[in-house]
Design a protein around this motif. Structure first.
Motif, short mmCIF file in Angstrom:
data_model
loop_
_atom_site.label_atom_id
_atom_site.label_comp_id
_atom_site.label_asym_id
_atom_site.label_seq_id
_atom_site.Cartn_x
_atom_site.Cartn_y
_atom_site.Cartn_z
N UNK A 288 9.24 -6.78 12.71
CA UNK A 288 10.87 -6.68 12.79
C UNK A 288 11.31 -7.92 11.92
N UNK A 289 10.47 -8.86 11.95
CA UNK A 289 10.91 -10.11 11.11
C UNK A 289 11.01 -9.52 9.33
N UNK A 290 9.91 -8.82 9.23
CA UNK A 290 9.60 -8.52 7.73
C UNK A 290 10.78 -7.33 7.54
N UNK A 291 10.84 -6.28 8.40
CA UNK A 291 11.58 -5.16 8.04
C UNK A 291 13.21 -5.25 7.89
N UNK A 297 8.16 -10.18 0.44
CA UNK A 297 6.91 -9.78 1.30
C UNK A 297 6.28 -11.22 1.71
N UNK A 298 6.20 -11.26 3.17
CA UNK A 298 5.59 -12.30 3.82
C UNK A 298 4.32 -12.43 3.67
N UNK A 299 3.77 -13.75 3.18
CA UNK A 299 2.31 -13.96 3.30
C UNK A 299 1.67 -13.85 4.68
N UNK A 300 0.45 -13.39 4.69
CA UNK A 300 -0.21 -13.64 6.20
C UNK A 300 -0.69 -15.09 6.10
#
Lengths: 591, 109
Positions: A288-291, A297-300
């Motif tokens: 949800x944070x990403x979308x 684009x969040x890194x792992x």
């Protein structure tokens, strides 16, 4: 249906509250309409003002939250001056006199007996040196905690102080994040010792490295949903996100907005982030944070430093707190001073401010173990500084029982607390120092006393955890403590196991004495207390506690909550001088 | 007359008409064996989760979490009478008087 608190926040919240505080201050306590008191007291929290408990009406606790606990030169002295002028009560405390400041487990300072009429002058005095009470309480970003020696620490991996300040500057007085479903506690750790205590926060940034586009980048891993309150402790969960220091503020804003939009506003008991994480799981939080909240684009997650965490970590190698004299990266030193249960008298405060200005930079920092740190002390000034007699009490080399003692506010001022705490913990530690020897090799032994399940003293992460309760003794109800064992942070944090319930408070020192003797007898060679506890079940541990009366005397066994102030000679509610006007004159009841 | 009832400060107390009337940490006497196995349960209230009015006598009833100080049972309590409204004024019941709540069958959170 939204709660009353949500309706009040919808009407007036955030910076709009300030004008109303000024208005009530101008016209006096009695100008707050009787049928609006609940609403205004709830709103005042946003400005760091918390109405003291029943019997102390018209008096407030005021909380001042410097990010990361950093008080720049002049700021500590100003707080002492404010306490001197405005934070005196109608009755003295037998241990602490009349006039003090409390260092909290969130690197803030609390003053008591504040009157609404004085608040504008106090705000002005604070703002004059760059301090504020904004969002110190209430449903929003609380004081941001972190490494208290950030920027000066040899163990530093990334500058937590810089991020704590960025977060503070971005999210204090920020309309989009002013009104959250519940409190929002954020931690930034930058060192390899874990002193930010991120695991017990709603949002935690922890030092990490990550290879990005072929380069090794330093930054933070992100965890969410930690917290200790209401018998529902949670460690923050890894959401598999790495951020650079430059990305951290945006990601923090995204997670705060996610909580703002999806947290439970109908049931305040289910409102904290930990319950949303329970419901969604860390993977959905990340998705949800990403979308919905982050445009890049969040890194792992990167490689963290948790394997080396030593702060409040029981058996780990390394520093367990900041007490003592430690070299800074610039060759000067910081001196961590023990403040027993976090309470520091006004006269002592002046002495400490003088010493810090004469022998160092004048900067004072606050730790999550309720202690203070004087920074930037040159080698050739260390001895001269410590020659001041005030540092016999606020010592850089305290006895482990006093070094390890933390206590919350307790029934002295707090509505929730079930028992007296700070005076009791002082008396416990004094008796333990005089009567109990620590087993060989045990140099750190943490005892945290919290008056109730709100867990402000963080009892679940101590070697010995004490939590307020009641029991019956000799036919009479008395104040008591539940005893838990083996909690702590570190690479693999562990909450204490509650093994002995409702121990009469006067039998607790004897219980700790017997526990330590039994530990010493039964431990394997070199086994730490935390390892010893982890190797046993609750039943075995309970058998080792053995509460008993000793020479310790407890003057607070009676129901301290049924007093207007536990230490007053005439302590009944009918004897209370509250509510009072600005000059302390009691206001007669309408009855 | 409208009576404003609410719990505040994390369930630390019950407010009646914006006045703090009933707080946690008092020990309430409950009917025999209704809360635990004790002949007369003496239950320390740890937190309030709700408050309401009930009946023609306008009893003020509270939902709470409590623990028996004698046997250690911790449970939820539903509809504990903590006082009543008389002529618009709240009259608090003494905790030592035997009260008649319905005890929540579900363990507290």
């Amino acid at each position: 249906m939204p709660s009353d608190v949500e309706e009040w926040k919808d009407e007036v919240y955030g910076t709009d509250i300030r004008d109303h505080i000024e208005r009530f201050a101008e016209n006096g306590w009695e100008s707050i309409p009787d049928d609006e008191k609940d609403a205004w007291f709830e709103r005042f929290k946003w400005y760091g003002l918390y109405h003291q408990r029943a019997g102390q009406e018209s008096y407030f606790m005021m909380r001042i939250g410097p990010p990361g606990g950093v008080l720049e030169p002049g700021q500590f002295r100003r707080i002492v001056e404010i306490a001197d002028e405005y934070a005196r009560g109608p009755v003295s405390n037998p241990e602490f006199g009349n006039g003090w400041l409390d260092v909290t487990t969130r690197q803030a300072i609390q003053l008591h007996w504040i009157r609404i009429e004085d608040v504008p002058d106090i705000f002005e005095a604070l703002e004059d040196v760059g301090l504020s009470t904004v969002q110190a309480c209430g449903d929003s970003w609380r004081n941001i905690v972190g490494c208290p020696v950030a920027g000066k620490d040899k163990h530093e991996h990334v500058d937590a102080g810089a991020l704590a300040e960025d977060l503070h500057d971005t999210f204090k007085r920020n309309d989009a994040h002013s009104n959250l479903p519940r409190k929002w506690k954020v931690s930034v750790t930058g060192c390899d010792e874990g002193c930010g205590q991120g695991d017990i926060n709603d949002l935690a940034f922890e030092p990490a490295e990550k290879e990005v586009d072929g380069e090794t980048v330093t930054g933070y891993n992100v965890r969410v949903g930690g917290g200790l309150a209401r018998n529902e402790p949670r460690f923050a969960k890894n959401i598999d996100v790495f951020v650079t220091p430059e990305q951290a503020v945006e990601v923090a804003g995204g997670i705060s907005a996610l909580f703002r939009d999806h947290g439970d506003r109908e049931n305040r008991y289910n409102a904290r982030m930990k319950f949303l994480v329970d419901e969604w799981g860390p993977e959905k939080v990340r998705n949800v944070l990403q979308e919905e909240y982050i445009d890049f684009e969040l890194e792992t997650a990167g490689e963290d430093l948790r394997h080396s965490y030593s702060y409040n970590a029981g058996d780990a190698d390394g520093k367990h707190d900041h007490v003592g004299v430690h070299e800074q990266t610039d060759g000067t030193n910081y001196i961590g001073l023990n403040v027993l249960v976090g309470r520091l008298g006004i006269d002592d405060g002046y002495e400490i401010a003088d010493a810090a200005e004469e022998h160092a930079s004048g900067e004072v920092r606050l730790t999550q173990r309720q202690n203070i740190i004087l920074t930037d002390v040159p080698d050739d000034e260390v001895d001269a500084l410590l020659d001041n007699p005030v540092f016999d009490e606020y010592s850089p080399d305290p006895h482990p029982f006093q070094r390890g003692s933390i206590a919350c506010t307790g029934s002295e001022f707090c509505s929730l607390s079930i028992v007296e705490t700070k005076n009791r913990q002082v008396r416990f530690s004094r008796w333990l120092v005089d009567n109990v020897s620590l087993p060989e090799g045990v140099e750190n032994f943490h005892i945290h006393l919290s008056g109730c399940t709100a867990s402000c003293a963080q009892p679940q992460i101590a070697d010995v955890s004490l939590r307020g309760m009641k029991t019956r003794k000799d036919g009479e109800p008395v104040e008591a403590l539940d005893i838990g064992l083996g909690g702590g942070l570190g690479e693999n944090p562990q909450f204490a196991s509650w093994v002995s319930d409702r121990v009469p408070a006067d039998e607790v020192p004897g219980a700790i004495e017997n526990l330590l003797a039994n530990f010493d007898d039964a431990r394997k060679d070199g086994e730490s207390f935390r390892e010893f506890v982890a190797a046993r079940d609750d039943e075995e541990l309970a058998a080792l506690v053995e509460p008993e009366e000793t020479s310790y005397e407890d003057p607070f066994l009676h129901n301290t909550k049924r007093t207007w102030y536990p230490y007053a000679e005439d302590d009944g509610f009918d004897d209370s001088p509250a509510p009072a006007r600005a000059d302390g004159t009691p206001i007669p009841s309408d009855d | 007359m409208t009576i404003a009832l609410r719990t505040l400060d994390d369930g630390a107390w019950i407010s009646v008409n914006d006045s703090r009337e009933v707080g946690v940490s008092d020990i309430w006497t409950l009917p025999a064996r209704e809360f635990c196995g004790c002949e007369t349960p003496h239950v320390m209230l740890e937190g309030f989760s709700g408050v309401d009015l009930r009946g023609v006598d306008t009893h003020v009833i509270a939902d709470a979490v409590g623990m028996c100080i004698d046997c250690g049972t911790r449970d939820g309590i539903e509809s504990l009478p903590v006082g009543r409204i008389v002529d618009g004024e709240f009259k608090r019941y003494e905790p030592e008087s035997v009260q008649s709540p319905s005890v929540d069958a579900v363990s507290s959170r």
